[in-house]
Write a protein that holds these residues in place. Structure first.
Motif, PDB file in Angstrom:
ATOM      1  N   GLU A 147      84.245 -32.045  12.615  1.00 13.27           N
ATOM      2  CA  GLU A 147      83.707 -30.993  11.747  1.00 13.27           C
ATOM      3  C   GLU A 147      83.026 -31.592  10.521  1.00 13.27           C
ATOM      4  O   GLU A 147      81.958 -31.135  10.092  1.00 13.27           O
ATOM      5  N   GLN A 148      83.618 -32.619   9.959  1.00  9.70           N
ATOM      6  CA  GLN A 148      83.055 -33.204   8.746  1.00  9.70           C
ATOM      7  C   GLN A 148      81.847 -34.081   9.051  1.00  9.70           C
ATOM      8  O   GLN A 148      80.956 -34.215   8.221  1.00  9.70           O
ATOM      9  N   GLY A 149      81.809 -34.651  10.245  1.00  4.26           N
ATOM     10  CA  GLY A 149      80.600 -35.335  10.673  1.00  4.26           C
ATOM     11  C   GLY A 149      79.434 -34.378  10.787  1.00  4.26           C
ATOM     12  O   GLY A 149      78.297 -34.686  10.392  1.00  4.26           O
ATOM     13  N   ARG A 150      79.702 -33.193  11.309  1.00  4.53           N
ATOM     14  CA  ARG A 150      78.657 -32.165  11.414  1.00  4.53           C
ATOM     15  C   ARG A 150      78.223 -31.684  10.029  1.00  4.53           C
ATOM     16  O   ARG A 150      77.047 -31.389   9.796  1.00  4.53           O
ATOM     17  N   PHE A 151      79.174 -31.603   9.106  1.00  4.36           N
ATOM     18  CA  PHE A 151      78.845 -31.224   7.727  1.00  4.36           C
ATOM     19  C   PHE A 151      77.861 -32.224   7.121  1.00  4.36           C
ATOM     20  O   PHE A 151      76.874 -31.848   6.489  1.00  4.36           O
ATOM     21  N   ALA A 152      78.140 -33.521   7.305  1.00  6.72           N
ATOM     22  CA  ALA A 152      77.242 -34.556   6.781  1.00  6.72           C
ATOM     23  C   ALA A 152      75.863 -34.454   7.423  1.00  6.72           C
ATOM     24  O   ALA A 152      74.839 -34.611   6.745  1.00  6.72           O
ATOM     25  N   GLU A 153      75.840 -34.191   8.718  1.00 13.62           N
ATOM     26  CA  GLU A 153      74.562 -34.059   9.420  1.00 13.62           C
ATOM     27  C   GLU A 153      73.748 -32.905   8.846  1.00 13.62           C
ATOM     28  O   GLU A 153      72.546 -33.038   8.582  1.00 13.62           O
ATOM     29  N   GLU A 154      74.402 -31.770   8.626  1.00 16.27           N
ATOM     30  CA  GLU A 154      73.709 -30.556   8.182  1.00 16.27           C
ATOM     31  C   GLU A 154      73.258 -30.627   6.732  1.00 16.27           C
ATOM     32  O   GLU A 154      72.160 -30.186   6.372  1.00 16.27           O
ATOM     33  N   HIS A 155      74.104 -31.199   5.872  1.00 17.45           N
ATOM     34  CA  HIS A 155      73.841 -31.130   4.432  1.00 17.45           C
ATOM     35  C   HIS A 155      73.278 -32.413   3.838  1.00 17.45           C
ATOM     36  O   HIS A 155      72.862 -32.420   2.670  1.00 17.45           O
ATOM     37  N   PHE A 156      73.265 -33.495   4.621  1.00 19.88           N
ATOM     38  CA  PHE A 156      72.824 -34.769   4.054  1.00 19.88           C
ATOM     39  C   PHE A 156      71.814 -35.485   4.946  1.00 19.88           C
ATOM     40  O   PHE A 156      70.702 -35.778   4.532  1.00 19.88           O
ATOM     41  N   ILE A 157      72.185 -35.732   6.203  1.00 22.94           N
ATOM     42  CA  ILE A 157      71.343 -36.537   7.090  1.00 22.94           C
ATOM     43  C   ILE A 157      70.041 -35.821   7.416  1.00 22.94           C
ATOM     44  O   ILE A 157      68.941 -36.372   7.227  1.00 22.94           O
ATOM     45  N   LYS A 158      70.131 -34.592   7.916  1.00 22.35           N
ATOM     46  CA  LYS A 158      68.917 -33.888   8.344  1.00 22.35           C
ATOM     47  C   LYS A 158      67.999 -33.499   7.185  1.00 22.35           C
ATOM     48  O   LYS A 158      66.798 -33.727   7.251  1.00 22.35           O
ATOM     49  N   PRO A 159      68.533 -32.914   6.095  1.00 20.83           N
ATOM     50  CA  PRO A 159      67.629 -32.522   5.001  1.00 20.83           C
ATOM     51  C   PRO A 159      66.900 -33.701   4.352  1.00 20.83           C
ATOM     52  O   PRO A 159      65.797 -33.554   3.843  1.00 20.83           O
ATOM     53  N   TYR A 160      67.531 -34.878   4.343  1.00 16.45           N
ATOM     54  CA  TYR A 160      66.963 -36.017   3.631  1.00 16.45           C
ATOM     55  C   TYR A 160      66.618 -37.173   4.570  1.00 16.45           C
ATOM     56  O   TYR A 160      66.497 -38.313   4.133  1.00 16.45           O
ATOM     57  N   GLN A 161      66.446 -36.867   5.845  1.00 16.72           N
ATOM     58  CA  GLN A 161      66.305 -37.929   6.842  1.00 16.72           C
ATOM     59  C   GLN A 161      65.167 -38.885   6.523  1.00 16.72           C
ATOM     60  O   GLN A 161      65.334 -40.105   6.534  1.00 16.72           O
ATOM     61  N   THR A 162      64.004 -38.353   6.198  1.00 14.67           N
ATOM     62  CA  THR A 162      62.838 -39.203   5.930  1.00 14.67           C
ATOM     63  C   THR A 162      63.066 -40.082   4.714  1.00 14.67           C
ATOM     64  O   THR A 162      62.821 -41.299   4.744  1.00 14.67           O
ATOM     65  N   VAL A 163      63.542 -39.470   3.644  1.00 12.62           N
ATOM     66  CA  VAL A 163      63.794 -40.208   2.408  1.00 12.62           C
ATOM     67  C   VAL A 163      64.848 -41.284   2.628  1.00 12.62           C
ATOM     68  O   VAL A 163      64.701 -42.434   2.192  1.00 12.62           O
ATOM     69  N   LEU A 164      65.930 -40.925   3.330  1.00 11.02           N
ATOM     70  CA  LEU A 164      67.015 -41.877   3.571  1.00 11.02           C
ATOM     71  C   LEU A 164      66.554 -43.042   4.434  1.00 11.02           C
ATOM     72  O   LEU A 164      66.911 -44.196   4.174  1.00 11.02           O
ATOM     73  N   GLU A 165      65.766 -42.753   5.473  1.00 11.52           N
ATOM     74  CA  GLU A 165      65.268 -43.829   6.340  1.00 11.52           C
ATOM     75  C   GLU A 165      64.353 -44.777   5.576  1.00 11.52           C
ATOM     76  O   GLU A 165      64.446 -45.998   5.729  1.00 11.52           O
ATOM     77  N   GLN A 166      63.477 -44.221   4.751  1.00 13.67           N
ATOM     78  CA  GLN A 166      62.565 -45.065   3.961  1.00 13.67           C
ATOM     79  C   GLN A 166      63.365 -45.917   2.982  1.00 13.67           C
ATOM     80  O   GLN A 166      63.108 -47.123   2.836  1.00 13.67           O
ATOM     81  N   TRP A 167      64.314 -45.284   2.308  1.00 14.06           N
ATOM     82  CA  TRP A 167      65.128 -46.016   1.334  1.00 14.06           C
ATOM     83  C   TRP A 167      65.938 -47.112   2.020  1.00 14.06           C
ATOM     84  O   TRP A 167      65.982 -48.247   1.556  1.00 14.06           O
ATOM     85  N   SER A 168      66.578 -46.770   3.143  1.00 14.47           N
ATOM     86  CA  SER A 168      67.420 -47.740   3.839  1.00 14.47           C
ATOM     87  C   SER A 168      66.612 -48.921   4.351  1.00 14.47           C
ATOM     88  O   SER A 168      67.051 -50.068   4.276  1.00 14.47           O
ATOM     89  N   THR A 169      65.417 -48.648   4.867  1.00 16.69           N
ATOM     90  CA  THR A 169      64.555 -49.719   5.354  1.00 16.69           C
ATOM     91  C   THR A 169      64.177 -50.676   4.231  1.00 16.69           C
ATOM     92  O   THR A 169      64.202 -51.900   4.387  1.00 16.69           O
ATOM     93  N   SER A 170      63.895 -50.122   3.053  1.00 14.76           N
ATOM     94  CA  SER A 170      63.488 -50.967   1.924  1.00 14.76           C
ATOM     95  C   SER A 170      64.671 -51.761   1.349  1.00 14.76           C
ATOM     96  O   SER A 170      64.467 -52.762   0.668  1.00 14.76           O
ATOM     97  N   HIS A 171      65.910 -51.289   1.636  1.00 17.00           N
ATOM     98  CA  HIS A 171      67.089 -51.979   1.093  1.00 17.00           C
ATOM     99  C   HIS A 171      67.812 -52.816   2.139  1.00 17.00           C
ATOM    100  O   HIS A 171      68.861 -53.389   1.849  1.00 17.00           O
ATOM    101  N   SER A 172      67.284 -52.890   3.341  1.00 20.06           N
ATOM    102  CA  SER A 172      67.904 -53.719   4.365  1.00 20.06           C
ATOM    103  C   SER A 172      67.522 -55.170   4.150  1.00 20.06           C
ATOM    104  O   SER A 172      66.355 -55.492   3.940  1.00 20.06           O
ATOM    105  N   HIS A 173      68.531 -56.056   4.223  1.00 19.35           N
ATOM    106  CA  HIS A 173      68.267 -57.496   4.102  1.00 19.35           C
ATOM    107  C   HIS A 173      69.378 -58.267   4.712  1.00 19.35           C
ATOM    108  O   HIS A 173      70.411 -57.740   5.080  1.00 19.35           O
TER     109      HIS A 173
END
Length: 327
Positions: free
Chosen positions: A301-327
């Motif tokens: 249930e809490q995994g779905r909560f994260a998906e709905e309220h964090f991962i999906k709404p901010y997916q593009t921003v999070l992917e761009q940020w994560s890519t720039s911070h990967s090392h």
């Protein structure tokens, strides 16, 4: 979007009067203990177990075994999102901070932050991403980028000004050893952490924490019955005092005795070659009530909560940020 996300840190005492806040993950160890009609007795008994274990390990200059007590704080970390960094806030992780009370000197000694580790994004990765990825696959596996976002978020938090303002040392997280791996006793022994074990290969959790920048070592403390996984930055044996390490051992061994009694409250100690099993039958139960099946359901249930309220709404921003911070 700011170059780095901003973190806010809140803390609440974990004692027998503790009530979970509305933002606390329901699967968190301490939240489980604080629900139901036995909540106060659960909390009192767990805290007494922690104190007793601490004094047993810190036995020097402690003839009556009552010199120390451990105080716990639940540290909740929220991350600010959105262009202004104010309107959109997501609960990122929860960890525990220990403090040690020396009754002989009336001194309050700072312990270790980390200990227990709870994360909505981790629930999402293990309870949503992995099951969906493995549907219909003949062999269990994980996507190439599994755990990368979570790892980068954790590293960003540990390197943040907020973390440095609140905590003086890097975190140490103590978890159960994996029931899918075999552990072999080594000749290395630490006075507090105990006997070191090596595993045959890294577990899924080890690899996940590796992406958080953490390495792992396995130790079975004196009079424990199974090795624990200690995840850390730097040097586990040299960066922390004996009392700091004991505060983590006593806290997390208590939780594991409650939640995984088949492993950590077994009636016989781990052998030189050891494989943990939740199917083990020769163990004792604590007097503390806990619903393990409910915890597994709530993780989804809490995994779905994260998906709905964090991962999906901010997916593009999070992917761009994560890519720039990967090392």
């Amino acid at each position: 979007m700011n170059d780095d996300f901003r973190f806010s840190i809140k803390s609440i005492r974990f004692d027998e009067d503790y009530h979970p806040s509305v933002n606390t993950r329901a699967t968190t160890n301490f939240a489980n203990l604080a629900r139901g009609e036995n909540r106060r007795e659960n909390l009192r008994n767990a805290l007494k177990m922690i104190d007793n274990r601490f004094n047993a390990l810190a036995h020097w200059d402690n003839p009556k075994g009552d010199r120390y007590s451990v105080e716990l704080e639940i540290i909740s970390v929220e991350m600010s999102l959105g262009d202004n960094g104010i309107n959109d806030v997501f609960p990122l992780i929860e960890i525990l901070k220990t403090s040690i009370i020396d009754r002989q000197t009336n001194e309050r000694i700072e312990g270790i932050v980390g200990n227990n580790f709870s994360s909505y994004v981790r629930d999402y990765d293990f309870s949503v991403v992995l099951p969906e990825y493995n549907k219909g696959r003949p062999a269990f596996g994980a996507p190439d980028n599994f755990g990368v976002l979570h790892g980068n978020l954790f590293k960003c938090f540990v390197n943040s000004q907020s973390y440095r303002e609140h905590f003086h040392k890097p975190p140490v997280i103590c978890l159960s050893a994996s029931s899918s791996k075999t552990y072999r006793r080594t000749g290395n022994q630490h006075p507090v952490l105990g006997v070191e074990y090596h595993q045959d290969e890294l577990s899924a959790t080890d690899l996940y924490f590796q992406k958080m920048g953490l390495q792992v070592r396995f130790f079975m403390p004196p009079n424990s019955v199974a090795p624990f996984a200690f995840y850390f930055l730097g040097d586990l044996l040299d960066d922390y005092t004996n009392l700091e390490l004991i505060s983590t051992i006593s806290t997390m061994e208590t939780f594991q005795k409650i939640y995984r009694p088949e492993i950590y409250n077994a009636n016989s100690a781990a052998a030189a070659c050891y494989r943990p099993s939740l199917q083990h039958q020769d163990y004792s139960l604590t007097r503390i009530v806990y619903d393990r099946e409910e915890r597994s359901r709530l993780a989804v249930e809490q995994g779905r909560f994260a998906e709905e309220h964090f991962i999906k709404p901010y997916q593009t921003v999070l992917e761009q940020w994560s890519t720039s911070h990967s090392h």
